[in-house]
Design a protein around this motif. Structure first.
Motif, PDB file in Angstrom:
ATOM      1  N   GLN A   1       0.477  -1.585   0.072  1.00 36.05           N
ATOM      2  CA  GLN A   1       0.034   0.304  -0.040  1.00 36.05           C
ATOM      3  C   GLN A   1       0.904   0.783   0.399  1.00 36.05           C
ATOM      4  O   GLN A   1       1.403   1.602   0.970  1.00 36.05           O
TER       5      GLN A   1
ATOM      6  N   LEU B   1       0.888   5.432  -0.058  1.00 37.81           N
ATOM      7  CA  LEU B   1       0.223   6.205   1.206  1.00 37.81           C
ATOM      8  C   LEU B   1       0.888   7.948   0.273  1.00 37.81           C
ATOM      9  O   LEU B   1       1.801   8.817   0.193  1.00 37.81           O
TER      10      LEU B   1
ATOM     11  N   SER C   1      -0.773   6.702  11.429  1.00 35.81           N
ATOM     12  CA  SER C   1      -1.278   6.385  10.321  1.00 35.81           C
ATOM     13  C   SER C   1      -2.131   5.140  10.816  1.00 35.81           C
ATOM     14  O   SER C   1      -1.392   3.709  11.314  1.00 35.81           O
TER      15      SER C   1
ATOM     16  N   LEU D   1      -3.726   1.635  10.212  1.00 35.58           N
ATOM     17  CA  LEU D   1      -3.880   0.555   8.457  1.00 35.58           C
ATOM     18  C   LEU D   1      -4.082  -0.803   9.219  1.00 35.58           C
ATOM     19  O   LEU D   1      -4.352  -1.340  10.503  1.00 35.58           O
TER      20      LEU D   1
ATOM     21  N   GLU E   1      -6.234   2.815   4.210  1.00 32.40           N
ATOM     22  CA  GLU E   1      -5.561   2.880   5.671  1.00 32.40           C
ATOM     23  C   GLU E   1      -7.041   3.822   5.691  1.00 32.40           C
ATOM     24  O   GLU E   1      -8.046   4.256   5.447  1.00 32.40           O
TER      25      GLU E   1
ATOM     26  N   HIS F   1      -5.084   9.011   8.804  1.00 34.60           N
ATOM     27  CA  HIS F   1      -3.537   9.610   9.044  1.00 34.60           C
ATOM     28  C   HIS F   1      -4.407  10.570   9.457  1.00 34.60           C
ATOM     29  O   HIS F   1      -4.834  11.843   9.196  1.00 34.60           O
TER      30      HIS F   1
END
Length: 529
Positions: free
Chosen positions: A260, A262, A306, A308, A315, A318
């Motif tokens: 993933q 960000l 953050s 997740l 997510e 954040h």
């Protein structure tokens, strides 16, 4: 003057448990000489033994085991067949853990300019070497570094262990500019191990290599057979507008990889990270720091949390984290994130700044002010609930990046200074202990009222170990001397970098140095809170 700074009226929320009237109980081992140049680490083992390791540059790894009554049980010296005991001066220790009732040491050495990672397994009752393995080798370090937004492509080994089990992982990062024959997809390799030290997974596939051929290691967490790896993927193009750095989180299980990116982290500078798995919620919490205002008159460090999903890596949210609850004027960098099973957390910060003396390009002339401690409590959603600060002034030799205490807890170490007198690193910063009877802060301080010739009221920074005395503050701001009241020519200071703490037992252990005039002696000190 009392150097406990109550930066908020919410102090009671941070230190909710009350301190018992009972003074912490201290037990000392027999005296032994002050350790020579090298590295020291103590582990409180699950079998009630205590392992004290001294990495001596000439003798090897000296192992002392103390029994449940804190009496010396056995002493052994580990030299090994694979790693070079005569090269400890250039050795990097990547972790020291108790795994499967054994003491496991991961250390890295250069062999013909190629980094090699070794694993040493010691018996938890005899201290003898059970097994020695070479876990991997990287290409030569003689290459050109790759840098994007002050984030370097990593060329190193990294180790992480599951805090709730004996599973662990090793990540191997190959950095440097690639040649045409090289396969970028194999530059990051992750090996997974069970508690009995058997390899149970090996992954050589990562992010799409055409987009991000280089990677900077940030942090890694293990939960049984799942590995969570945080990196800074780096993309370099001739057009600087297409040159990108971004944080990525990956879930690795054997050969399966999910990742993933960000997007909000795009082109962050000087990124540091700490990722942790929260078992009860099956989620990940990721703390990121990045440099801000570089090249301006107001440089700083920004913090972001953050959250997740541990399975999908989706997510949840954040958010920025600021130290406002400590003080409107406090500024510090995060050194360690302590998470609880319910997702609440304590964030430890330290106010740091760099300065140089003499030739600014000489490593030994670069220094770091390691000043006021900041402590913040966060709820399970990451909202800051309270904060306090404790005044502290120390000067360290060299450069110290954020997350210093996070790395020190793992037993990570590198020999920064060839001159022993300059190697004050393991005595600096602080320890934070959350015990059954309250919260405590421990650090080595300069007590100016002990200066010969008079009493001084101005606070001074601790620069030299000859001036150090260990202080302990409880939840009310009361200062205690755990090992004896210091005098002008008599003091007590501790090697915090060697310490260990078992929160479930409220037991702390450290290496104590007692100074009487010019004479110094050492003890292992067990403190029961």
């Amino acid at each position: 003057m009392r150097y406990f700074w109550q930066g908020t009226s919410l102090l009671a929320l941070l230190f909710a448990s009350q301190l018992s009237a009972q003074v912490p109980q201290v037990q000392l081992s027999n005296n032994f000489p002050e350790p020579g140049d090298g590295f020291d680490k103590i582990l409180l083992l699950n079998n009630s033994y205590t392992a004290y390791l001294h990495f001596d540059k000439k003798a090897g790894i000296i192992v002392n085991l103390y029994d449940a009554q804190h009496k010396i049980a056995t002493t052994d010296t580990v030299t090994g067949q694979l790693f070079d005991v005569n090269a400890l001066n250039d050795t990097e220790i990547d972790g020291i853990y108790e795994i499967n009732n054994q003491v496991v040491i991961f250390l890295q050495q250069l062999v013909k300019y190629k980094p090699r990672l070794y694993r040493l397994i010691l018996d938890g009752k005899t201290g003898q070497l059970v097994k020695e393995d070479q876990l991997g080798e990287l290409p030569t370090i003689q290459h050109r570094d790759v840098v994007v937004q002050d984030n370097f492509a990593s060329h190193d080994f990294y180790v992480a262990k599951d805090p709730h089990s004996g599973y662990y992982a090793v990540a191997a990062f190959a950095g440097g500019e690639m040649d045409r024959k090289e396969t970028p997809g194999e530059r990051v390799q992750v090996y997974q191990y069970s508690p009995d030290h058997q390899q149970i997974g090996h992954c050589t596939t990562y992010l799409p290599s055409a987009d991000y051929p280089y990677h900077g290691y940030l942090d890694m967490a293990v939960h049984i057979d799942q590995v969570y790896l945080v990196t800074a993927p780096l993309r370099i193009r001739k057009n600087t507008k297409d040159t990108v750095c971004m944080v990525a989180v990956s879930n690795i299980h054997d050969t399966e990889v999910k990742h993933q990116l960000l997007p909000y982290t795009t082109n962050m500078q000087e990124i540091h990270a700490n990722i942790q798995y929260i078992p009860a919620a099956q989620k990940l919490v990721l703390l990121l720091t990045n440099a801000t205002g570089k090249g301006t008159k107001t440089p700083g460090v920004a913090m972001t949390l953050s959250y997740l999903d541990a399975g999908t890596l989706e997510e949840y949210r954040h958010q920025a984290v600021t130290p406002d609850k400590i003080s409107a004027t406090y500024s510090g960098v995060p050194q360690q994130l302590l998470t609880a099973d319910d997702g609440t957390a304590t964030l430890l910060l330290e106010s740091t700044s760099l300065f140089s003396s003499g030739n600014a390009n000489a490593w030994n002339n670069i220094h770091t002010n390691m000043n006021d401690i900041g402590i913040m409590t966060l709820d399970s959603a990451g909202a800051v609930k309270s904060g306090i600060a404790q005044i502290k002034m120390q000067v360290a030799n060299g450069l110290y990046d954020p997350m210093f205490l996070h790395r020190r807890k793992k037993g990570q170490w590198m020999f920064r200074n060839r001159i022993q007198a300059l190697n004050t690193t393991p005595y600096l910063s602080f320890d934070y202990l959350a015990t059954a009877r309250g919260k405590f802060i421990i650090f080595n301080d300069y007590l100016q009222y002990l200066d010969p010739g008079g009493v001084y009221t101005d606070k001074k920074a601790l620069r030299y170990l000859t001036d150090a005395n260990t202080v302990c503050y409880n939840s009310t701001g009361e200062r205690m001397f755990l090992f004896g009241t210091p005098e002008t020519y008599k003091g007590y200071y501790t090697m915090l970098g060697a310490s260990d703490f078992k929160q479930e037992k409220s037991q702390y252990v450290t290496l104590l140095i007692t100074r009487k005039g010019e004479t110094k002696t050492a003890n292992i000190a067990w403190v029961q809170f």
